[in-house]
Design an enzyme around this catalytic site. Structure first.
Site, PDB file in Angstrom:
ATOM      1  CG  ASP A 177      -1.950   0.841   0.694  1.00 22.48           C
ATOM      2  OD1 ASP A 177      -1.956   2.169   0.830  1.00 22.48           O
ATOM      3  OD2 ASP A 177      -2.670   0.908   2.216  1.00 22.48           O
ATOM      4  CG  HIS A 178       1.208   4.315  -2.859  1.00 21.04           C
ATOM      5  ND1 HIS A 178      -0.271   3.974  -3.685  1.00 21.04           N
ATOM      6  CD2 HIS A 178       0.958   5.807  -3.157  1.00 21.04           C
ATOM      7  CE1 HIS A 178      -0.997   4.804  -4.045  1.00 21.04           C
ATOM      8  NE2 HIS A 178      -0.740   6.193  -3.728  1.00 21.04           N
ATOM      9  CG  HIS A 240      -5.330   3.876  -0.260  1.00 26.80           C
ATOM     10  ND1 HIS A 240      -3.817   3.070   0.054  1.00 26.80           N
ATOM     11  CD2 HIS A 240      -5.350   4.888  -1.643  1.00 26.80           C
ATOM     12  CE1 HIS A 240      -3.461   2.603  -1.137  1.00 26.80           C
ATOM     13  NE2 HIS A 240      -4.282   3.483  -1.556  1.00 26.80           N
TER      14      HIS A 240
END
Length: 484
Positions: A177-178, A240
């Site tokens: 998950d960036h 996110h």
């Protein structure tokens, strides 16, 4: 202030989907920047693997164009670019068949870390994992990286976990998950657990509420087909925003190591209460000027998928009892902004008269743009005329506080890919964490479908639907203004 770069050992990195949009925009430019920083050794090899007909030289040309387009503000020497390109090769591969696998196997170097980045759709995760094993490319030093969406509900997430677990152990699987690679997101832990100032106040006794906002100015054009199957809940909240919530709300881990951190994040997800329908607002952006509305962008005039969502959450634990968390995310908002605001309670008794007003301390953590942290503190307004209070920010914008070096801080993909090579899973999601997030999300979506819930319209370029403002106003609170 120069940052310290610790080189990694030589590795082989295979990017499945090596000609795709994510590889072109993020993965390959990130690898080049790490190469220029001296973190990637000359002996490392990057192999693109996809269905396109290319040879090595054509792939190198493709990568050079991607670097030129998406690293336009990054200064580099031409020799660095040529050295990096020489480390690249390409294999045409069939993820569901036999073509290319034997050739790929011959490119692997014995005794090295092997990382396989699955920059492809989730339906190919299992077949790729199986073929890596059947062609002898999986050993104890092999790591696989999988991108979201990791499932679209609990059932599919469990199926994906099982398909990967058939061939790899949990400590070899990196669910990326960036958002967790962003410098400011990691600073959440530094702020909380590295400063005596904040952690004693980080609870319901002192915190009135917490807001998490991820606002985008773009619509869904170009991603309409995917987005309309997912919506803001699946695309943003379940992953996110959930990760940001976990980092802001979790208990102190015993150590800063992967399982200690992820154990505490899992406890947060499991402590989430079910959300009442009246505590959720869903919206769709309308057409404005020459920009199409959501329904036009996805090509379905009857779509009930949300491009905006706001919700009030509660955690059933001692630290956060009675402290609400407000989350919102949306497309076509007034400004691009991602931030977390910790809003502290007012002083229990004010010694000043009514004209001084009531004030709160707010810790604001800016994830993008202009990464940084500021703390609103109350002071006397300068000048004569009595005790007039005003709130001013103690601002630590990274580029101002840390100097020019902060402008060159590695982006999320740079950091996370290097963590994969080093074998550090701290900033990656564990399988049970993903499943717990879906277990909480699924009933909410199922309730919408059962009730035939429809999103409310909101004007493009606004702060979202009026109903989302009322979600806060009913509690005597208000959203912080979305600003760039």
């Amino acid at each position: 202030m120069a940052s310290r770069v610790i080189p990694v050992d030589p590795f082989d990195l295979v990017v499945f989907g090596g000609t795709g949009d994510l590889a072109r925009r993020k993965i390959l430019p990130a690898l080049f920047r790490r190469f220029c920083a001296g973190q990637t050794p000359q002996e490392a090899r990057v192999i693109g693997a996809a269905r396109s007909d290319m040879d090595d030289d054509q792939y190198r040309h493709f990568v050079a164009e991607a670097i030129a387009e998406f690293n336009d503000h990054f200064h580099h020497e031409e020799d660095d670019l040529q050295d990096f390109l020489s480390s690249l090769s390409y294999v045409k591969i069939d993820a569901l068949g036999d073509e290319g696998w034997s050739e790929l196997a011959t490119k692997m170097h014995p005794g090295r870390v092997r990382a396989f980045y699955f920059s492809v759709g989730p339906s190919l995760f299992g077949p790729l994992a199986e073929r890596l094993h059947s062609h002898g490319m999986a050993d104890q030093d092999t790591r696989i990286v999988v991108e979201k969406p990791f499932g679209r509900d609990l059932e599919t997430a469990r199926a994906l976990n099982r398909s990967l677990a058939d061939h790899f152990s949990e400590d070899q699987i990196y669910r990326i998950d960036h958002y967790l690679g962003k410098e400011t997101v990691q600073n959440l832990m530094a702020i909380r657990f590295g400063n005596m100032l904040f952690e004693p106040l980080w609870n319901s006794q002192y915190v009135d509420h917490i807001q998490i906002t991820v606002a985008e100015t773009v619509g869904v054009q170009g991603r309409g087909e995917y987005y309309d199957r997912s919506g803001a809940m699946r695309d943003m909240v379940q992953n996110h925003l959930m990760q940001l919530l976990c980092l802001i709300a979790m208990e102190p881990p015993s150590k800063f190591e992967p399982d200690s951190v992820r154990d505490e994040k899992l406890k947060v997800i499991r402590a989430l209460d079910p959300v009442e329908p009246e505590d959720i607002v869903r919206g769709q952006y309308l057409a404005k000027d020459d920009r199409a509305g959501y329904l036009e962008d996805v090509g379905d005039p009857h779509s009930t998928t949300e491009s905006f969502i706001a919700m009030k959450l509660h955690l059933s634990n001692w630290r956060w009892a009675a402290t609400p968390f407000y989350l919102r995310t949306g497309k076509r908002m007034r400004a691009r902004s991602s931030e977390i605001a910790v809003v502290f309670k007012e002083t229990p008794h004010s010694i000043f008269d009514d004209e001084a007003g009531r004030h709160r301390n707010i810790l604001n953590i800016r994830l993008q743009p202009n990464e940084g942290i500021d703390l609103d503190v109350t002071i006397k307004e300068p000048g004569p005329g009595g005790m007039r209070l005003v709130d001013v920010p103690l601002d630590m914008t990274f580029t101002e506080a840390l100097g020019p070096e902060a402008e060159n801080v590695s982006d999320a993909y740079e950091r996370l890919i290097m963590d994969v090579i080093r074998g550090n899973q701290t900033l990656f999601m564990r399988g049970d964490e993903v499943e717990a997030a879906w277990a909480w999300t699924d009933p909410i979506i199922a309730d919408w479908e059962t009730r035939g819930s429809k999103p409310v319209p909101y004007e493009s370029g606004s702060s979202g639907p009026e109903e989302s403002l009322m979600l806060m106003h009913h509690d005597g609170r208000r959203w912080r203004e979305v600003r760039s």
